[in-house]
Design an enzyme around this catalytic site. Structure first.
Site, PDB file in Angstrom:
ATOM      1  N   GLU A  73      32.771  58.671  57.695  1.00 13.15           N
ATOM      2  CA  GLU A  73      32.874  59.813  56.787  1.00 13.15           C
ATOM      3  C   GLU A  73      31.920  60.960  57.112  1.00 13.15           C
ATOM      4  O   GLU A  73      32.255  62.124  56.860  1.00 13.15           O
ATOM      5  CB  GLU A  73      32.632  59.338  55.350  1.00 13.15           C
ATOM      6  CG  GLU A  73      33.684  58.396  54.800  1.00 13.15           C
ATOM      7  CD  GLU A  73      35.044  59.058  54.628  1.00 13.15           C
ATOM      8  OE1 GLU A  73      35.090  60.291  54.392  1.00 13.15           O
ATOM      9  OE2 GLU A  73      36.059  58.358  54.751  1.00 13.15           O
ATOM     10  N   SER A 122      47.315  21.206   3.222  1.00  9.24           N
ATOM     11  CA  SER A 122      46.310  20.172   2.948  1.00  9.24           C
ATOM     12  C   SER A 122      44.972  20.404   3.641  1.00  9.24           C
ATOM     13  O   SER A 122      44.033  19.623   3.434  1.00  9.24           O
ATOM     14  CB  SER A 122      46.853  18.804   3.360  1.00  9.24           C
ATOM     15  OG  SER A 122      47.975  18.463   2.572  1.00  9.24           O
TER      16      SER A 122
END
Length: 752
Positions: A193, A466
């Site tokens: 780069e 229950s």
């Protein structure tokens, strides 16, 4: 003569006038230039202020990183070799017998040797560590430091990163410091780069000329003319429009950055800013997250092939996307590798090995951890309740949770396996907790974990049936001297007025048994004796008990509520049973362990303590009843599935079979399971036929620890008459031994 003189004078005059005009033009141009320079100076001052403020401060809004629980290793822990290897694979450790660097492990017959990565835990930084774990039939036998060959009592893996909390339109990134980036990666990046990065002043005219020449000779675009600093300027401060004004701004900003900050600061910013790809609607920025996005491992662990591919992608993440355009990506990677070889970053063997490797990128979905969506919902809800400043939230905080990824997978497998033969409309929710510390370790919020939206574990409030009964029996057992496990309850027909309607409760089998013991009524989940008992205690007492156990909202109860005609979420049910399972010690359930800033400083540490809500004696008696339910009662399928293990639990079925529930626990884990349909239609399943098999399969997957409980000081085994339920002498006939509060002056007369 006169005419010629006049002409001469006119020429002189015109020349003088022209000269004056030139001078005036030059002066005007100089003034204009001065104004332009002044404007440029002020503009540069403005840019300098804007750029420096952002660059020196918090440059980005960084998503919060959410981590699962760290797996802790210690001798005696019930962990299999397969489970440890499964966790290492989830952490993306590579199997390598050479163990040349962190992030690797090797396996032998009964050993796993791990080169653990360095990590900043909530209690501080730990360097990389090399250790070996030896297994026997019971789990971990011993742990040895590999280099010192010394036994150690404790080791741990770094926690798994499971999510980045990215808000809409926010970029996703994972910050890395320059020293965390391998030298060969930095050198190759600059080679590709910006070769003169450490020598130019932000802008390099020579780079433009060199890039033009390289591209022409190569016949394609190989290098760009912009410096790395210019790319950073564009990405951080400018748009992508292609105009001269944007290019001029880019150059100015690059010059200012280079003047104000050193090269290492600029390079580090570039490494964290650069765009590396798109994860659906979210932009992925920075090589740190890019490494995980493409390879599911930290940047420091990339091999030469992977590093070259990541660097090559930066030229054009869309164009060189290895998932969509593998041929382009492969050519680009090989070009970078060739440059590395030509510059002697790689020797010939390394180069030839690297170019032979395939593009081993992970599937895009592997980064998202969609199966943790329900758990992360709960994490987000708790995070919103914390008083953490917004600025800190956007600075890359680390959120450490109690998620146990192995337990989560076991819960998901259990749901999938047990529901595969049912209608797709049947939904499920599972909450797994380690109840002694009230840690939420797994959550299943839907039958299909990738489904987003409604989280049934947190938000589906359904009738619990229950499941409420242990609350009633606990209140009775807490009344010392009035009730015991042997107390006789009346199982005969009863008619009541409930919720402005006539109500005649029935047992599940539609039968009445006459007098039954409290233990029988609880273990067999008998409805009628439960209703009678609840009415004797009083509805306000039951409502208060729900709040003591951890319900954080008030409910107005009517008689039908004694059989579960109240609506709770699976998470609320888990909170109630956390206290029941934990010997009466209550703590608010939580997904969160701690939150730190990006540097590891604690922002939040869970500090709420266990508080006693019920005495250990009455809890022991209740747990005895729930254990009997799992042995001989409505949950006796557990005794068949785990014949040598003690478990406790309670089934629950709502009216018309709309909801199937089971809540149970072993020595460490409490699991709540709910099955039902979103439209509240009947599913035809009871708690024992629907939810219980999911619970059972979870423990077959996860492993089970038998319940061990010390008998409380004031509890002892006593004889009770099977006819009356009263205490009798030990030698009396028709007597049964049951745990009870130690009583003075126990009746010793045998009853006939």
């Amino acid at each position: 003569m006169s005419s010629k003189s006049n002409k001469t004078k006119a020429k002189v005059k015109n020349k003088t006038k022209f000269s004056f005009n030139i001078k005036r033009l030059i002066l005007t141009l100089l003034k204009l230039l001065a104004v332009l320079v002044l404007i440029l100076v002020f503009y540069c001052i403005y840019l300098d202020s804007k750029i420096s403020k952002k660059f020196a401060g918090q440059k980005w809004q960084v998503p919060a990183q959410i981590y699962a629980r760290s797996m802790e290793l210690l001798p005696g822990k019930a962990l299999t070799q397969q489970q440890l290897q499964q966790q290492l694979d989830a952490l993306q450790y590579q199997r390598n017998p050479e163990l040349s660097s962190p992030g690797q492990y090797s396996v032998s017959r009964n050993h796993i040797t791990i080169y653990r990565r360095p990590f900043t835990f909530t209690d501080g930084y730990e360097a990389a560590q090399l250790f070996s774990v030896e297994f026997n039939r019971g789990g971990i036998n011993r742990i040895m430091q590999r280099l010192q060959k010394q036994p150690i009592n404790f080791a741990r893996l770094e926690p798994q990163l499971i999510e980045h909390l990215v808000s809409p339109h926010q970029e996703d990134r994972e910050l890395v410091r320059l020293e965390q980036v391998p030298e060969i990666f930095k050198d190759t990046l600059l080679l590709v780069e910006d070769r003169d990065f450490y020598h130019h002043h932000g802008v390099s005219p020579f780079a433009v000329l060199r890039a033009l020449w390289v591209n022409v000779t190569a016949g394609r675009t190989v290098q760009g003319g912009s410096t790395l600093t210019q790319q950073l300027a564009k990405n951080m401060y400018l748009s992508n429009e292609r105009t001269l004004w944007r290019k001029a701004n880019e150059a100015l900003i690059a010059l200012i950055l280079d003047y104000r900050f050193n090269k290492d600061q600029i390079l580090e910013a570039y490494l964290n800013e650069v765009f590396v790809g798109q994860n659906y609607a979210t932009a992925i920025h920075g090589v740190g997250l890019g490494s995980r996005f493409y390879f599911a491992k930290p940047l420091a662990e990339l091999n030469h092939s992977e590093a070259a591919l990541l660097i090559g992608i930066l030229k054009g993440p869309s164009y060189f996307d290895p998932r969509r355009h593998p041929e382009r990506a492969l050519q680009r990677r090989d070009l970078v590798l060739r440059l590395m070889f030509e510059q002697h970053f790689l020797n010939r063997q390394q180069y030839e090995e690297a170019v032979q490797q395939p593009l081993a990128v992970i599937a895009r979905a592997q980064l998202s951890n969609a199966s943790y969506a329900s758990y992360i919902d709960a994490v987000k809800k708790e995070l919103r309740e914390l008083n953490i400043e917004q600025q800190l939230r956007q600075s890359g905080i680390k959120v450490f949770t109690n998620l146990d990824t192995l337990a989560q997978e076991s819960a998901e497998v259990a749901v999938r396996a047990e529901l595969q033969n049912y209608d797709l409309a049947l939904q499920a929710a599972v909450v797994v907790t380690e109840y002694q510390q009230a840690d939420i370790t797994a959550i299943v919020g839907s039958r299909t974990q990738v489904e987003s939206g409604f989280n049934r574990a947190l938000d589906a409030k359904r009738q619990i049936g229950s499941i409420i009964k242990p609350v009633i029996y606990l209140e009775a057992l807490a009344q010392r001297g009035r009730y015991s496990l042997a107390t006789k309850l009346d199982d005969t027909a009863i008619r009541l007025r409930s919720n402005n309607q006539d109500w005649q409760p029935q047992n599940f089998d539609k039968k009445f048994r006459g007098p039954v013991t409290l233990l029988e009524a609880l273990a067999n989940s008998l409805n009628v004796p439960t209703v009678r008992l609840g009415l004797q205690l009083g509805l306000p007492i039951i409502s208060e008990s729900l709040n003591k156990l951890g319900l954080r909202r008030d409910l107005t109860l009517h008689p039908a509520a004694l059989l579960g005609a109240i609506e709770l979420s699976p998470m609320e049910v888990s909170q109630l049973y956390q206290t029941l399972a934990n010997d009466g010690m209550h703590r608010k359930l939580s997904t969160l362990l701690a939150v730190t800033d990006n540097e590891g400083h604690i922002l939040y540490q869970r500090q709420d303590r266990l508080t006693r809500r019920y005495g250990e004696e009455e809890i022991y008696l209740l747990q005895y009843g729930l254990i009997q339910a799992a042995k001989t009662g409505t949950a006796q399928a557990l005794a068949r599935a785990f014949p040598h293990v003690t478990l406790a639990g309670k089934t629950g079925t709502s009216s018309d079979y709309r909801d199937s529930w089971f809540v149970g626990f072993d020595q460490t884990k409490l699991v709540t399971v709910w099955l039902g349909k979103d439209d509240n239609k009947a599913i035809g399943l009871t708690g024992s036929s629907g939810a219980l098999p999911v619970f059972s399969r979870f423990f077959r997957q996860q492993g089970v620890n038998s319940i061990l409980r010390a008998v409380p000081e004031h509890i002892s085994m006593q004889s009770f008459s099977v006819l009356t339920g009263y205490p009798v002498g030990e030698n009396c006939a028709n007597a049964v031994l049951l745990p009870a509060f130690t009583e003075e002056g126990v009746v010793t007369v045998c009853e006939h």
